[in-house]
Motif scaffolding. Structure first.
Motif, PDB file in Angstrom:
ATOM      1  N   LEU C 111       0.892  -1.112   0.132  1.00  9.94           N
ATOM      2  CA  LEU C 111      -0.110  -0.055  -0.167  1.00  9.94           C
ATOM      3  C   LEU C 111       0.694   1.464  -0.118  1.00  9.94           C
ATOM      4  O   LEU C 111       0.520   2.277  -0.481  1.00  9.94           O
ATOM      5  CB  LEU C 111      -0.975  -0.062   1.221  1.00  9.94           C
ATOM      6  N   ILE C 112       1.903   1.215   0.682  1.00 11.49           N
ATOM      7  CA  ILE C 112       3.060   2.426   0.912  1.00 11.49           C
ATOM      8  C   ILE C 112       3.743   2.420  -0.480  1.00 11.49           C
ATOM      9  O   ILE C 112       3.815   3.550  -1.039  1.00 11.49           O
ATOM     10  CB  ILE C 112       3.732   2.472   2.089  1.00 11.49           C
ATOM     11  N   SER C 113       4.276   1.281  -0.673  1.00 12.10           N
ATOM     12  CA  SER C 113       5.590   1.547  -1.615  1.00 12.10           C
ATOM     13  C   SER C 113       5.094   1.468  -3.147  1.00 12.10           C
ATOM     14  O   SER C 113       5.823   2.291  -3.823  1.00 12.10           O
ATOM     15  CB  SER C 113       6.170  -0.059  -1.378  1.00 12.10           C
ATOM     16  N   VAL C 118       5.917   4.828  -7.904  1.00 14.29           N
ATOM     17  CA  VAL C 118       5.294   5.391  -9.033  1.00 14.29           C
ATOM     18  C   VAL C 118       5.696   6.975  -9.162  1.00 14.29           C
ATOM     19  O   VAL C 118       5.993   7.545  -9.995  1.00 14.29           O
ATOM     20  CB  VAL C 118       3.881   5.216  -9.352  1.00 14.29           C
ATOM     21  N   ILE C 119       5.199   7.637  -8.147  1.00 16.04           N
ATOM     22  CA  ILE C 119       5.445   8.991  -8.003  1.00 16.04           C
ATOM     23  C   ILE C 119       7.031   9.352  -8.247  1.00 16.04           C
ATOM     24  O   ILE C 119       7.265  10.381  -9.064  1.00 16.04           O
ATOM     25  CB  ILE C 119       4.836   9.915  -6.682  1.00 16.04           C
ATOM     26  N   SER C 120       7.854   8.575  -7.537  1.00 21.21           N
ATOM     27  CA  SER C 120       9.060   8.846  -7.551  1.00 21.21           C
ATOM     28  C   SER C 120       9.551   8.732  -9.133  1.00 21.21           C
ATOM     29  O   SER C 120      10.526   9.692  -9.541  1.00 21.21           O
ATOM     30  CB  SER C 120      10.102   7.990  -6.743  1.00 21.21           C
ATOM     31  N   THR C 122       7.748   9.022 -11.812  1.00 23.22           N
ATOM     32  CA  THR C 122       7.365  10.082 -12.793  1.00 23.22           C
ATOM     33  C   THR C 122       8.023  11.399 -12.548  1.00 23.22           C
ATOM     34  O   THR C 122       7.918  12.166 -13.337  1.00 23.22           O
ATOM     35  CB  THR C 122       5.858  10.376 -12.607  1.00 23.22           C
ATOM     36  N   ARG C 123       8.627  11.476 -11.347  1.00 24.05           N
ATOM     37  CA  ARG C 123       9.362  12.879 -10.821  1.00 24.05           C
ATOM     38  C   ARG C 123      10.687  12.617 -10.669  1.00 24.05           C
ATOM     39  O   ARG C 123      11.166  12.958  -9.415  1.00 24.05           O
ATOM     40  CB  ARG C 123       8.689  13.607  -9.963  1.00 24.05           C
ATOM     41  N   GLN C 124      11.280  12.015 -11.450  1.00 28.57           N
ATOM     42  CA  GLN C 124      12.566  11.411 -11.438  1.00 28.57           C
ATOM     43  C   GLN C 124      13.382  12.702 -10.881  1.00 28.57           C
ATOM     44  O   GLN C 124      13.272  13.847 -11.704  1.00 28.57           O
ATOM     45  CB  GLN C 124      13.320  10.700 -12.672  1.00 28.57           C
ATOM     46  N   TYR C 125      14.275  12.722 -10.051  1.00 27.47           N
ATOM     47  CA  TYR C 125      15.231  13.620  -9.559  1.00 27.47           C
ATOM     48  C   TYR C 125      14.595  14.825  -8.892  1.00 27.47           C
ATOM     49  O   TYR C 125      15.468  15.860  -8.854  1.00 27.47           O
ATOM     50  CB  TYR C 125      16.160  14.171 -10.649  1.00 27.47           C
ATOM     51  N   SER C 126      13.302  14.755  -8.510  1.00 31.99           N
ATOM     52  CA  SER C 126      12.776  15.793  -7.819  1.00 31.99           C
ATOM     53  C   SER C 126      13.142  15.534  -6.505  1.00 31.99           C
ATOM     54  O   SER C 126      13.578  14.665  -6.093  1.00 31.99           O
ATOM     55  CB  SER C 126      11.083  15.731  -8.054  1.00 31.99           C
ATOM     56  N   ILE C 127      12.458  16.620  -5.624  1.00 34.27           N
ATOM     57  CA  ILE C 127      12.852  16.565  -4.120  1.00 34.27           C
ATOM     58  C   ILE C 127      12.428  15.378  -3.716  1.00 34.27           C
ATOM     59  O   ILE C 127      13.114  14.643  -2.888  1.00 34.27           O
ATOM     60  CB  ILE C 127      12.495  17.780  -3.644  1.00 34.27           C
ATOM     61  N   PHE C 128      10.924  15.253  -4.203  1.00 34.37           N
ATOM     62  CA  PHE C 128      10.418  13.928  -3.476  1.00 34.37           C
ATOM     63  C   PHE C 128      11.161  12.619  -4.023  1.00 34.37           C
ATOM     64  O   PHE C 128      11.208  11.818  -3.065  1.00 34.37           O
ATOM     65  CB  PHE C 128       8.960  14.154  -4.523  1.00 34.37           C
ATOM     66  N   ASP C 129      11.427  12.715  -5.086  1.00 31.29           N
ATOM     67  CA  ASP C 129      12.334  11.480  -5.792  1.00 31.29           C
ATOM     68  C   ASP C 129      13.474  11.318  -4.841  1.00 31.29           C
ATOM     69  O   ASP C 129      13.844  10.192  -4.189  1.00 31.29           O
ATOM     70  CB  ASP C 129      12.606  11.593  -7.205  1.00 31.29           C
ATOM     71  N   ASN C 130      14.297  12.235  -4.785  1.00 33.28           N
ATOM     72  CA  ASN C 130      15.617  12.203  -4.007  1.00 33.28           C
ATOM     73  C   ASN C 130      15.410  11.942  -2.546  1.00 33.28           C
ATOM     74  O   ASN C 130      16.030  10.806  -2.193  1.00 33.28           O
ATOM     75  CB  ASN C 130      16.152  13.578  -4.065  1.00 33.28           C
ATOM     76  N   ILE C 131      14.689  12.583  -1.788  1.00 32.03           N
ATOM     77  CA  ILE C 131      14.311  12.201  -0.438  1.00 32.03           C
ATOM     78  C   ILE C 131      13.584  10.739  -0.100  1.00 32.03           C
ATOM     79  O   ILE C 131      14.210  10.057   0.612  1.00 32.03           O
ATOM     80  CB  ILE C 131      13.318  13.255   0.244  1.00 32.03           C
ATOM     81  N   SER C 217      -3.291   9.307 -17.397  1.00 35.41           N
ATOM     82  CA  SER C 217      -3.663   7.818 -17.882  1.00 35.41           C
ATOM     83  C   SER C 217      -2.568   7.128 -18.517  1.00 35.41           C
ATOM     84  O   SER C 217      -2.735   5.776 -18.424  1.00 35.41           O
ATOM     85  CB  SER C 217      -5.220   7.807 -18.583  1.00 35.41           C
ATOM     86  N   VAL C 218      -1.505   7.647 -19.091  1.00 36.08           N
ATOM     87  CA  VAL C 218      -0.619   6.867 -19.449  1.00 36.08           C
ATOM     88  C   VAL C 218       0.167   6.156 -18.399  1.00 36.08           C
ATOM     89  O   VAL C 218       0.489   5.124 -18.484  1.00 36.08           O
ATOM     90  CB  VAL C 218       0.668   8.114 -20.300  1.00 36.08           C
ATOM     91  N   ILE C 219       0.435   7.075 -17.155  1.00 36.24           N
ATOM     92  CA  ILE C 219       0.901   6.244 -16.191  1.00 36.24           C
ATOM     93  C   ILE C 219      -0.085   5.421 -15.630  1.00 36.24           C
ATOM     94  O   ILE C 219       0.665   4.143 -15.293  1.00 36.24           O
ATOM     95  CB  ILE C 219       1.409   7.451 -15.017  1.00 36.24           C
ATOM     96  N   ASN C 220      -1.005   5.476 -15.104  1.00 36.98           N
ATOM     97  CA  ASN C 220      -2.058   4.559 -14.607  1.00 36.98           C
ATOM     98  C   ASN C 220      -2.414   3.540 -15.162  1.00 36.98           C
ATOM     99  O   ASN C 220      -2.680   2.447 -14.751  1.00 36.98           O
ATOM    100  CB  ASN C 220      -3.208   5.507 -13.909  1.00 36.98           C
ATOM    101  N   LYS C 221      -2.680   3.520 -16.755  1.00 34.84           N
ATOM    102  CA  LYS C 221      -3.381   2.681 -17.453  1.00 34.84           C
ATOM    103  C   LYS C 221      -2.026   1.916 -18.059  1.00 34.84           C
ATOM    104  O   LYS C 221      -2.229   0.776 -18.286  1.00 34.84           O
ATOM    105  CB  LYS C 221      -4.336   3.342 -18.166  1.00 34.84           C
TER     106      LYS C 221
END
Ligand code: ADP
Ligand code: SF4
Ligand code: MG
Lengths: 332, 296, 308
Positions: C111-113, C118-120, C122-131, C217-221
């Motif tokens: 559930l968490i991972s 996925v978000i990491s 799709t936003r490769q190298y963003s702050i979210f991804d790095n952290i 929907s590219v990502i989700n589907k």
């Protein structure tokens, strides 16, 4: 003239990678008339796919960057459109067919659903109606409608490419960009697929950009031809002009390197050397170190466009001073 | 013929050298890999120079009831444990054991598993099948459980611990080495070596393995990390290093009863585990990215 | 599909027979005389000899193994050396607790991972991804028994939100399940991210975008379903890690499952019980992998059609 579908001006695209900057497309102009076919010809790495993806605004970013350029499709300036509007245009006004049908379809979705998806997006149809239309499209490209519930791995390469074509044509685009649609297919299948595309293009009255490095394909389907080399269009003209009044040494080289059906004994003469290092393009003419006609200034100065007719131009130092110059070996 | 064979054989050697340089260049650019290298270097220094840092007999081993359960301070940087021993000194000497056991048990796994994997990959067919099906049996038991079972049977000692952790990692190494060998065994220079009549084990040791090192090094680095973790885990449940020898896992087990009032007693040994394992994971990740830049 | 399931089930048998033999063999290496261990040092020669006979300890190992297997298929795993109770009975009583713990942990992990991975990607190298990736790597590097102790200190001893051990109600499940979930969460996140990164540069993703499919929907589907294929494999492998981790987590939290039973039995040199616990662990692991393989076939039509 029925008017222009696509007008690209001064398009430049580069890829910024860890190993350096690739100057993939370096200021090109293209225009495609309604209902006509433009052949975009050049060897691997010339920047053909990059050009095509730019029109759909699908250059992968990073590493891709559109440095400059105006793209006008059916009167709309694409570069200024927000992403949401662009989504409506992709697959609607303009569609693309990719080089490798083996990887172009999603392996976990049924082919029928993959066709119907485009229809649902652009024509606001219900799921049932979209599937019905998808079935019709499948039959139009010569695949029994019953197979729409199968997955891509159950299809052969040629049939996959037919599915890709069905997807691309499902919303009657005004412009179809076909990126080496037959390169990955068996020779016998190539002719069938090409024939199908020609037929559908007539039927749907679309314009087309046919990307290829096969001059045979060009002769078969194109009205106009643009020869691309190291991110530049080095010669452009009507099919007739390019084939019978070849001006650029590179174009000539392309002709000399394919077997001649009329003269089977004629010697094949591949273009010597490799395309210049895309990380490090020479300051002058990019073709310089492979060109049999190269002069001193070719190494230092970029050649300018020289027009022979409103449609026919060439970028080469041989011509500005002497428009009558004739290449040695070509058909001219 | 011999000429051509020679020149062919030289290709991988030169390629390898420049590749190693490339890898190092890319690795250097990765902040996290550098952080990992610095961390592991610090731990290595602690292990090597432990006697200069703390007195084994007096600080790390000798009970000192008067000074038990002291909070961290100037005398005892990380405080003292339930027996009055200096936690910092014990952590420093624990580094020796952790790194030693981690490296040795991975060496065991690499030697045995690697040999099996290389044989399976190189010969293929029936031999491959028999080896891999047998290893499937080992794989069906979760790694740490296999290690626990082995130590439970053999008895708790440093040697048995290394054997247990080593054996339980055999299937993993066999798989990685086998895959690496498979990917390289049909390349031209191997065939060239075969053509000039080199013997199989020479080909495997001299040509196949050196050229399939990359994934193996990455895997081994990551496995040293998990072997260190396994060592601590086994010691924690009383099956590894026995007290009073200072080992991080058994320090946690010993301090467990006192966490209500003295949380530092489990905090620092745990942090030592986390940082060592983390540093190796950082290096392993960095190496993998550097070896295969397109996967980043 | 049925064929596939049956085939996979058939593969399970030889592996389990091998596993049981292997564990049987390893445990037989235990030094010391079993009869003496059971009866204590004061026992007479006579009684020891009788017991050896009764337990079949003088038979060759392979015969002992055969007898064990015969009993096992009848659901009999022998008697505990220390309590004399039926091993199977004891395990049956403890197993649901381990099941509860591990299933909760794997659900938490997935559930968490998956969303974070996925978000990491799709936003490769963003702050979210790095952290996210740093936290994940630290998560993989934390030994579960230490994490457990730290969570007990914080949430039980200091804040008093959860009990520090035992099994009483849902509250007592939270800390151990979370402890157990951390490492798996971290590693499934990393796999999801990297397979997602791999998938989003595939040609069919460009095809989808060229059709006008929205980013979302590219990502989700289109991407997610493909990326899940490797992620699901890792979930299966992580379940093994999780079962191993249960031994430690159950010890830290005094959770009455078979992990703790196993540790206690090892300390008491109660070999039949240890043997039983390992077999049950290995069997659970194999069954989970069987389920994963079947799940696989549902996600990936290429596998399904091979067997239909
Ligand atoms: N995603 C990318 N990243 C880096 N370089 C790229 C990428 N795509 C294309 N290139 C480079 O851009 C140049 C033009 O490529 P492309 O447009 O694919 O040419 P063509 O389709 O004519 O073969 C080549 O040198 C290629 O290596
Ligand atoms: S500009 Fe010079 S080098 Fe370039 S094609 Fe013309 S002659 Fe050849
Ligand atoms: Mg291309």
């Amino acid at each position: 003239m029925k008017g222009t579908v696509l007008k690209v001006e001064n398009l430049a695209v580069r890829y910024v990678t860890e190993d350096g900057i690739v100057q993939a497309v370096n200021g090109i102009d293209i225009s495609v008339e309604k209902g006509s076919t433009l052949g975009l010809v050049g060897e691997t790495g010339a920047g053909k796919t990059t050009t095509a993806l730019s029109v759909l605004r699908l250059i992968p970013d990073p590493p891709g960057e559109v440095v400059s350029g105006k793209i006008e499709l059916d009167g709309k300036a694409l570069m200024e459109l927000p992403e949401s509007k662009m989504e409506k245009i992709r697959g609607g006004l303009v569609s693309m067919i990719f080089q490798d049908p083996m990887t172009a379809l999603n392996p976990v979705l049924k082919v029928g659903d993959q066709i119907a998806e485009a229809i649902k997006i652009h024509q606001q149809l219900s799921q049932d109606k979209a599937l019905q239309k998808a079935r019709e499209m499948l039959e139009m490209v010569g695949i029994p409608g019953a197979r729409m519930n199968e997955y891509p791995h159950q299809f052969s390469g040629g049939m996959k490419q037919r599915v890709v074509i069905a997807i691309a044509l499902s919303c009657s685009p005004k412009l179809l960009i076909a990126d080496e649609p037959t390169t990955a297919l068996d020779v016998t299948i190539q002719a069938q697929v090409l024939e199908l595309m020609k037929e559908l293009k007539e039927k749907m009255d679309m314009a087309m950009i046919m990307i290829t490095h096969d001059l045979g394909v060009v002769a078969e389907v194109c009205d106009n031809v643009a020869i691309m080399y190291a991110g530049r269009i080095v010669e452009q003209g009507t099919l007739e002009e390019i084939f019978n009044n070849t001006k650029h040494p590179y174009t000539e080289g392309l002709f000399l390197s394919i077997p001649n059906i009329d003269d089977r004994k004629a010697e094949l003469k591949p273009i010597r050397g490799l395309m210049s290092d895309p990380f490090n393009l020479p300051p002058g003419c990019s073709f310089c170190d492979r060109c049999d006609y190269a002069m001193d200034k070719c190494a230092t100065e970029k050649p300018e466009k020289v027009h022979f007719s409103p449609d026919h131009f060439v970028e080469c130092h041989l011509y500005p001073d002497n428009k009558e110059f004739q290449l040695k070996g070509g058909k001219g | 013929m011999s000429d051509r064979t020679l020149s062919r054989k030289m290709i991988p050697a030169t390629k390898k050298r420049s590749q190693a340089l490339d890898v190092w260049k890319r690795l250097r650019k990765s902040n996290s890999a550098i952080a990992g290298l610095i961390l592991i270097f610090i731990f290595l220094c602690l292990a090597v120079f432990a006697p200069l840092i703390a007195d084994y007999e007096n600080d790390a081993l000798k009970m000192n009831i008067i000074e038990r359960l002291q909070s961290p301070g100037a005398d005892h940087w990380f405080g003292t444990d339930e027996m009055g021993r200096d936690i910092f000194a014990r952590i420093v000497y624990g580094t020796r054991i952790s790194l030693f056991v981690g490296v040795i048990s991975v060496s065991i796994a690499l030697t045995l598993g690697g040999t099996l994997g290389a044989i399976a990959g190189y010969y293929g067919g029936k031999i491959d099948n028999i080896i891999m099906r047998t290893l499937d049996v080992l794989l069906a038991i979760p790694t740490i459980l296999l290690a626990i079972t082995i130590v439970a049977a053999l008895g708790a000692s440093i040697l048995n611990l290394m054997i247990a952790v080593g054996i339980s990692n055999i299937p993993g190494f066999a798989r990685v080495v086998r895959a690496a060998v498979l990917s390289i065994k049909d390349q031209e220079f191997i065939e060239a070596a075969r053509a000039i009549g080199s013997r199989d084990h020479t080909i495997i040791l001299k040509h196949v393995l050196p050229n399939s090192m990359a994934p193996i090094i990455v895997f081994a680095t990551l496995k040293v990390a998990s072997a260190i973790m396994a060592t601590a885990s086994l010691s924690f449940i009383g099956l590894g290093i026995q007290p009073p020898t200072p080992e991080w896992g058994s320090m946690l087990a010993g301090g467990r009863a006192y966490i209500r009032d003295n949380m530092y007693i489990v905090l620092y040994p745990g942090l030592a585990i986390v940082l060592t394992v983390l540093s190796l994971n950082l290096i392993g990740d960095g190496l993998r990215d550097a070896l295969d830049p397109k996967l980043k | 599909m049925i064929k596939y399931v049956i085939r996979r089930l058939m593969m399970l048998f030889p592996v389990m027979v091998g596993v049981i033999f292997l564990v049987f063999f390893i445990i037989s290496l235990t030094p010391g005389d079993v009869a003496t261990i059971i009866l204590g040092d004061g026992a007479t020669e006579e009684r020891i000899k009788d017991l050896r006979e009764e337990l079949g300890l003088d038979d060759p190992l392979i015969v002992q193994y055969g007898n064990y297997m015969i009993d096992l298929v009848q659901g009999d795993m022998g008697k505990s050396y220390s309590t004399g109770l039926s091993v199977a009975g004891e395990i049956k009583q403890r197993f649901p607790n381990t099941f509860k713990l591990t299933i909760t942990a794997i659900f938490l992990s997935v559930l968490i991972s998956i969303p974070i991975g996925v978000i990491s990607a799709t936003r490769q190298y963003s702050i979210f991804d790095n952290i996210g990736m740093i936290v994940a790597l630290i998560g993989i590097s934390m030994p579960s028994f230490w994490t457990g102790l730290i969570l007990i200190i914080l949430f039980s001893l200091k804040l008093g939100w959860f009990p520090s051990g035992g099994m009483k109600g849902i509250m007592s499940l939270i800390l151990p399940a979370f402890t157990l979930a951390i490492a798996s969460t971290a590693s499934i996140t990393r796999t999801t991210r990297s397979s997602m990164l791999e998938v989003i540069r595939q040609d069919y993703i460009t095809t989808a975008k060229a059709k006008g499919v929205s980013r979302r929907s590219v990502i989700n589907k289109h991407a997610l379903k493909n990326a899940l294929i490797p992620a699901v494999t890792v979930i299966g492998l992580e379940f093994g890690v999780l079962l191993g981790g249960a031994v430690l987590t159950e010890t830290v939290f005094s959770w009455p499952g078979i992990g703790r039973l196993m540790v206690e039995s090892i300390q008491r040199k109660d070999t039949p019980m240890v043997l039983g616990c390992v077999i049950v662990f290995a069997l659970s692991f194999s069954i989970v992998n069987l389920i994963i393989d079947i799940l696989y076939a549902f996600i990936d039509p290429r596998i399904k059609s091979n067997y239909s």
